[in-house]
Scaffold this active site. Structure first.
Site, PDB file in Angstrom:
ATOM      1  N   GLU A 196     -10.918  -6.855  15.977  1.00  0.00           N
ATOM      2  CA  GLU A 196      -9.878  -5.886  16.351  1.00  0.00           C
ATOM      3  C   GLU A 196     -10.505  -4.633  16.961  1.00  0.00           C
ATOM      4  O   GLU A 196     -10.321  -3.503  16.490  1.00  0.00           O
ATOM      5  CB  GLU A 196      -8.971  -5.561  15.150  1.00  0.00           C
ATOM      6  N   GLU A 314      -6.741 -14.689  12.963  1.00  0.00           N
ATOM      7  CA  GLU A 314      -5.969 -14.101  11.860  1.00  0.00           C
ATOM      8  C   GLU A 314      -4.493 -14.380  12.114  1.00  0.00           C
ATOM      9  O   GLU A 314      -3.957 -13.996  13.162  1.00  0.00           O
ATOM     10  CB  GLU A 314      -6.202 -12.591  11.744  1.00  0.00           C
TER      11      GLU A 314
END
Ligand code: AHR
Length: 510
Positions: A196, A314
Site C-alpha cells: 500500500e 488483500e
C-alpha cells in the site's frame, strides 16, 4: 373470500421463504480447450504481525504447553495443511513497511524490540522472524510470499534479505544464515516490493512509487517473482501508471487490495447485522468482478500476452472489532455472511484465472476474515475455512467457463445478481462446480446441461445455516459445517439444482 385470503397469505409466506419461486436459471458449462488453469495461489493466505495473528495465533513459542513444532501450533499446521494452503504472505500489510528483518534473526534473547505503530502500539519482540516463518512454510507445504520494506527500509536491506534467504554460495548474508542454523537457502520465489505504497507504505504517488519499484527490483535481482504494491480498489490510475512505467521483465505481478467494507467510519458489527448491512457487504464483495475486469483491461493494454499477474493480496470482509477487544487488533467473528462472501469472491477469481493468479485472504488467524480463531489452547475453524476447503478442488484445475443470466436478489428496491458460479476440471478428469446463492430469503433453481461434461455420477457438499448471523464459537465449534448436498437431481443429461438462501454448494462430477 376466506379461501382467497388464505391463498394470498400462503403465497406471500412462500415467496418470502423462496419456495414459491418457479423460474429456473439455465447454466451452460463450456468445455473449452484453450481455457486457463486456475492457479492454486488464488487460494493463498496472509499472516501479519497484527493483533493475535502471529503471537497466540500461529506462534506460541517452543516453551508453550500447547503442542507445537519449533513454537508453531501443531493444530494450526494440521488445519492449514487440510486446506491445502498454497502460499502465505508475511509479515504485512502495513507492518511490512516498518519491519527490519535483521531484528528477527539470531538468538531470540538478543533480538531488539520495536513498537508496532500501526496495530495497537504493542511491543514487538521479534521472536517470530525469518527462520520461524520460512521453516513454518516448509511445515505447511506453502510457498512463502515475503513483503519487503520500502517505506522505512533501504534498497540494501531488501537486497540483503534476498541474499540471506536465497543464496546458496558463499556471501556475507549466506554465511550469516548458516551461522543462524540454516545451511540450505529457502529459495523464496514471491517478493512484494512494499505494501500500500499509496497509504501506510509511504503515501507515495503512483509515479514516485514506480521509480522506487524499479530501484528496489533492480538490486533484488532477476529470477524472482517481484510483485508491485498495487491499487486501492478502483484506483485505476495506479495500475495504469505502474504498467506504463515499469518494464514487463521487472514485473511478476501487480497487486490489488479490496475489502468488503460498508463504510470505513461505521463498518457495522461482525455478527449482529441487518439484512440492509448484509446487502451492502455483498455489493462491496461483488464489486470485485468490476475491479478485476477493469484492472485486467488496463494490464492487457501494456501486457497483451498476460505475463504479469494481477495479485489480489488483500481481500475479505472488514467489520467493527468485536466488542471488548483491542481496537488495534481487528478481531472479528466470522458468520455465514463471510462464507457466502468468500464463495462469491473465489468464483470471481476462478473465472478470471487468465490474469488473477494469486490472492491472499486477510488475515489467516484471529484478524478480519480469518479462517481460524484461537482462544489460548482452543482452536476453531470458521465458515470461511469450510468454503476454502470445499473450493480447494479448483486448485490447479482447468477452468471451465460458465455462462448464465443470474436471477436477482432484491432488497429495498436495489438488486444484485443472486447466483455466482465457477467450474473446473481437475487432472483426474473430475468436474467441480461451485455455486453461491447470496439471496437472504429466496431459494434459486439452476439447471445445468451435463451432456458435454464427461461426467455421469454427481455428488455435492453444501454449507448453509439457519441464520445468516450464525457462526462457530468456542462453545459450539461445529455449528456451521459442510454437509452432504441432496438438493439436486440428475435427469437425462440435466442437473436440476435447488440452492437454498445464503448457501455455498460444490458439486463433483466423475
Ligand atoms: O489487513 C489490515 C491492513 O489493511 C493491512 O495491514 C493493510 O495493508 C491494509 O490497509
Amino acid at each position: 373470500m376466506k379461501k382467497a385470503l388464505l391463498f394470498l397469505f400462503i403465497s406471500s409466506i412462500l415467496s418470502q421463504t423462496g419456495f414459491a419461486q418457479k423460474e429456473t436459471t439455465a447454466l451452460t458449462i463450456k468445455n473449452t480447450a484453450d481455457a486457463p488453469t486456475i492457479n492454486k495461489n488464488i487460494y493463498g493466505h496472509f499472516a501479519e504481525h497484527l493483533g493475535r495473528c502471529i503471537y497466540g495465533g500461529f506462534f506460541v513459542g517452543d516453551t508453550s504447553k500447547i503442542p507445537n513444532t519449533a513454537g508453531v501450533r501443531n493444530d494450526i499446521v494440521k488445519a492449514l495443511k487440510e486446506l491445502k494452503i498454497p502460499n502465505l504472505r508475511w509479515p504485512g500489510g502495513c507492518f511490512a513497511d516498518t519491519y527490519h528483518w535483521k531484528d528477527g534473526i539470531g538468538p531470540k534473547e538478543n533480538r531488539p524490540t520495536i513498537v508496532n505503530q500501526w496495530w495497537g502500539g504493542v511491543t514487538e519482540d521479534n521472536s517470530f522472524g525469518t527462520h520461524d516463518f520460512l521453516n513454518m512454510c516448509e511445515l505447511l507445504g506453502a510457498e512463502p510470499y515475503l513483503s519487503g520494506n520500502v517505506g522505512s527500509g533501504t534498497v540494501q536491506e531488501l537486497a540483503d534479505w534476498v541474499q540471506y534467504t536465497n543464496f546458496g554460495g558463499k556471501s556475507p548474508m549466506s554465511d550469516l544464515r548458516k551461522k543462524n542454523g540454516r545451511t540450505e537457502p529457502w529459495k523464496v520465489k514471491f517478493w512484494g516490493i512494499g505494501n500500500e505504497a499509496w497509504g501506510c507504505g509511504g503515501n507515495m504517488t503512483a509515479d514516485y512509487y514506480s521509480g522506487e519499484y524499479k530501484k528496489y527490483a533492480t538490486f533484488m535481482g532477476d529470477g524472482l517473482n517481484r510483485i508491485a504494491s498495487g491499487a486501492n480498489s478502483s484506483d485505476y490510475n495506479w495500475t495504469e501508471t505502474l504498467m506504463k512505467n515499469v518494464p514487463l521483465n521487472m514485473l511478476g505481478g501487480v497487486a490489488l487490495h479490496h475489502y468488503s467494507v460498508i463504510d470505513w467510519n461505521k463498518k457495522g458489527d461482525g455478527v449482529d447485522f441487518t439484512e440492509d448491512q448484509y446487502f451492502s457487504t455483498m455489493k462491496e464483495a461483488l464489486k470485485m468482478e468490476e475491479l478485476v475486469t477493469k484492472h485486467s483491461a488496463i494490464m492487457d493494454k501494456y501486457d497483451p500476452k498476460q505475463k504479469v499477474a494481477l495479485v489480489v493480496d488483500e481481500w475479505g470482509g472488514w467489520y467493527d472489532v468485536e466488542k471488548g477487544s483491542n481496537p488495534g487488533f481487528l478481531y472479528q467473528q466470522n458468520t455465514m455472511r463471510d462464507a457466502v462472501l468468500a464463495g462469491a469472491t473465489l468464483n470471481i477469481f476462478n473465472n478470471h484465472a487468465d490474469r488473477v493468479r494469486m490472492a491472499n485472504l486477510a488475515q489467516c488467524i484471529n484478524v478480519l476474515q480469518a479462517v481460524i480463531l484461537t482462544d489460548k489452547a482452543k482452536m476453531i475453524t470458521t465458515p470461511t475455512y469450510s468454503v476454502m476447503k470445499m473450493y480447494s478442488v479448483h486448485q490447479d484445475a482447468k477452468l471451465l467457463p460458465v455462462i448464465f443470466q443470474s436471477p436477482l436478489y432484491t432488497f429495498n428496491g436495489q438488486t444484485l445478481p443472486a447466483i455466482s458460479a465457477s467450474a473446473s476440471k481437475d487432472k483426474n478428469g473430475a468436474i467441480h462446480i461451485s455455486l453461491v446463492n447470496i439471496d437472504a430469503k429466496k431459494t434459486n433453481k439452476i439447471e445445468i446441461d451435463t451432456k458435454d461434461l464427461d461426467a455421469k455420477n454427481f455428488t455435492g457438499t453444501i454449507i448453509t445455516a439457519p441464520k445468516l448471523q450464525d457462526y462457530n464459537s468456542f462453545e459450539n465449534p461445529n455449528k456451521i459445517t459442510p454437509t452432504v448436498f441432496k438438493g439436486f437431481e440428475n435427469k437425462k443429461g440435466k442437473l436440476e439444482i435447488t440452492i437454498p438462501p445464503f448457501s455455498v454448494v460444490v458439486i463433483e462430477g466423475i
